[in-house]
Design an enzyme around this catalytic site. Structure first.
Site, PDB file in Angstrom:
ATOM      1  N   ASP A 143      77.588  40.779  98.222  1.00 34.51           N
ATOM      2  CA  ASP A 143      77.669  39.322  98.426  1.00 34.51           C
ATOM      3  C   ASP A 143      78.627  38.682  97.417  1.00 34.51           C
ATOM      4  OD1 ASP A 143      75.870  39.566 100.462  1.00 34.51           O
ATOM      5  OD2 ASP A 143      74.134  38.837  99.321  1.00 34.51           O
TER       6      ASP A 143
ATOM      7  N   GLU B 116      82.564  41.575 106.367  1.00 33.79           N
ATOM      8  CA  GLU B 116      83.623  41.457 105.368  1.00 33.79           C
ATOM      9  C   GLU B 116      84.949  41.055 105.976  1.00 33.79           C
ATOM     10  OE1 GLU B 116      83.954  45.703 106.842  1.00 33.79           O
ATOM     11  OE2 GLU B 116      82.454  44.147 106.659  1.00 33.79           O
TER      12      GLU B 116
END
Length: 615
Positions: A497, A523
């Site tokens: 994260d 991502e």
């Protein structure tokens, strides 16, 4: 003058007029009667004279005729009596006695015409009636044969008989009679006025009491108590009026109190509260309709449009600007303006605290003090600026301008009313802001704050339409963190994260306000650069690539983690005729970058497609 005084004056004038008419009529009739009586008396005396003279002539006693005439005058109250001979008698018998000659023009006219004449002579002392009667020749058929003694024809004028009567006594009697009648009439007038005053006064007092109550009611005061000493229908009317006023006070008193909340403080109240209440209720009705309308509007911008229409159509404001202010950042955004040039300095839009109205949260009126607001760039225009707080996030400002003082005065009167409309719009605008926040939340990635794929799906068609309309270009970058799955598997999702958030910050700091950065999924990120040339696109891509490569992430006891990016680039409309195709082509270039070693920037080429893979 009171109504009662007017009534008494009118009645008095009417009675005096009637009295005057009566007296004039009686005086004229009395005068005519007096004259007619004297004329009748003269006719009788003339007949006596004629008969006496005839008798004297027949009996040869003409030398005694003057004595006879004097006796007739004395016995009949004749002031003077004389006779005169005509030309025919004079030629036959001579002129007669000295007293029997023509005395004046009146005698001559009667002798000439043979017609009787009457004449009244008046002065301050007495009134005299002069009567001259012709003495005409007759025949035996008329009982006296004048023709037999005189050389004349029947009907010829033998002479005249003139008499003067003193009718002063009759005039005096008439005056006394008129004065008596006048006295009686004046006494009657006094009695009538006394009776009218006695019977009318209670009604006049009732009327005055009604007037006082109505004047109070006109001012919105229904506490007046009607009082009357008159019975019958008037008493019933008084009781009904008292009952009506009590009900009006109970009802209208509460209405007036409640409506007072809509009257601006310090404003002068109308002298007619009923009209004032009607005006306020009418405005409340308009505001209610306005609120019901904007509750069905689909966006905050539509509500702003309604407010702008109210300023134009209801208040007829010719020159104004409408702003939305971000209370957090103090940035001011212009929603609408009638003018091309803003009266405020440009710095005010960047920092609304320069605006006096926003900073003080109070209405700013330029006529109250010279150069009142330092943010105003014009010294020749007067302005009225109304700030209005919506919620923690935004405020509104209405800036009205004019170079005419009378228009500014009208704007000042409308301030409270305009605020009422803004107040009605406030909950709707707050609801729209909340809906925008909720919608924005659903279209943003919670971790990075970037727009998400759903947002892209909703706005892509609008972006395409605008791009085609304006001939805009876009460069689409598809960005992916190399070996990101290994980060999550090795160091955990917390570190993963951190990598995603760090990349989002680099994207935000590297692009312009007109560009878009979107978390496409996991991502993967999409960046859309608006109207950027080839060199600019590559420069931004390299900046993102290098800035991310510089980052290091603490993962515990081991060496800090560093990651790289792979970037694929496609251009609209050079590579594809739709942005969706360009996203697909950028993804294809990204795939090529990964397959050829990762950590690189690859621009799309048509030969990257395998057979049958073309979009």
């Amino acid at each position: 003058m009171t109504t009662k005084s007017k009534l008494m004056l009118i009645v008095t004038i009417m009675l005096l007029g009637l009295t005057a008419a009566t007296i004039i009529n009686i005086a004229l009739n009395f005068r005519e009667y007096s004259i007619n009586s004297a004329v009748e008396k003269s006719q009788m005396a003339a007949n006596i004279v004629k008969d006496g003279l005839t008798a004297h002539m027949v009996n040869n006693m003409m030398d005694k005729r003057q004595y006879f005439l004097d006796k007739i005058a004395t016995n009949n109250n004749i002031k003077s009596l004389w006779i005169a001979r005509g030309e025919n008698v004079i030629s036959q018998y001579g002129k007669g006695l000295q007293s029997e000659s023509v005395r004046d023009d009146l005698d001559e006219e009667v002798l000439r015409t043979g017609e009787s004449i009457q004449k009244i002579t008046e002065n301050t002392k007495d009134t005299t009636l002069r009567v001259t009667i012709p003495y005409k020749a007759s025949t035996p058929a008329d009982s006296t044969d004048c023709v037999s003694c005189h050389n004349v024809n029947r009907g010829d004028t033998l002479g005249i008989i003139s008499m003067e009567f003193d009718i002063s006594d009759m005039r005096n009697s008439g005056m006394i009679t008129v004065l008596k009648i006048l006295g009686i009439n004046l006494l009657f007038i006094i009695i009538v006025l006394v009776l009218i005053n006695y019977y009318v006064t209670p009604y006049m007092n009732l009327f005055s009491n009604l007037q006082s109550g109505i004047k109070k009611a006109y001012r919105g005061d229904f506490t007046h108590e009607f009082i009357s000493k008159v019975g019958g229908d008037a008493k019933s009317v008084v009781n009904q009026m008292n009952s009506l006023f009590r009900k009006m006070q109970e009802t209208f008193g509460d209405i007036k109190y409640n409506l007072a909340t809509f009257i601006p403080q310090g404003a002068a109240l109308s002298n007619d509260p009923l009209h004032e209440a009607k005006t306020i209720i009418s405005e409340l009705s308009d505001i209610y309709k306005f609120k019901k309308t904007i509750e069905l509007d689909g966006s905050k911008e539509e509500v702003y449009g309604r407010i702008i229409d109210i300023l134009k159509l209801k208040y007829h404001i010719g020159h104004f600007a409408f702003y939305e202010v971000n209370n957090v950042t103090a940035e001011r955004r212009i929603i609408y303006s009638t003018e091309e040039d803003n009266i405020c300095f440009e710095k005010t839009n960047k920092n609304a605290l320069n605006c006096r109205a926003f900073r003080t949260s109070s209405v700013t009126i330029s006529t109250e003090f010279p150069n009142l607001c330092k943010a105003c760039s014009s010294v020749d225009i007067n302005y009225v600026c109304i700030p209005f707080y919506i919620n923690h996030d935004i405020s509104l400002t209405v800036s009205m301008t004019s170079n005419k003082i009378e228009e500014v005065d009208l704007m000042k009167k409308n301030i409270s009313s305009i605020k009422h409309y803004l107040e009605a719009a406030k909950p709707v605008i707050e609801s729209q802001i909340l809906m925008e926040k909720l919608r924005d939340t659903s279209l943003r990635d919670g971790m990075t704050g970037l727009y998400n794929r759903r947002f892209l799906e909703e706005v892509i068609d609008k972006i395409m339409s605008q791009a085609n309309r304006n001939n805009d270009t876009f460069a689409v970058m598809m960005i992916d963190v190399d070996f990101f799955k290994m980060v999550n598997d090795t160091y955990g999702h917390d570190v993963g994260d951190k990598v995603i958030v760090a990349l989002a910050k680099i994207l935000n700091s590297s692009i312009r306000d007109s560009d878009l950065a979107i978390r496409y999924g996991g991502e993967e990120f999409v960046v859309m650069l608006h109207n950027a040339n080839d060199e600019g696109v590559m420069s931004i891509a390299k900046k993102i690539h290098s800035e991310f490569a510089k980052l290091s992430f603490d993962v515990g006891n081991t060496q800090p983690l560093q990651k790289t990016l792979s970037i694929g680039i496609a251009k609209f409309p050079t590579d594809g005729d739709t942005i969706w195709k360009c996203i697909k082509y950028a993804d294809t270039a990204l795939y090529e970058a990964k397959n050829t070693g990762r950590n690189k920037i690859v621009e799309f080429k048509p030969d990257m497609f395998k057979s049958g893979d073309e979009f």
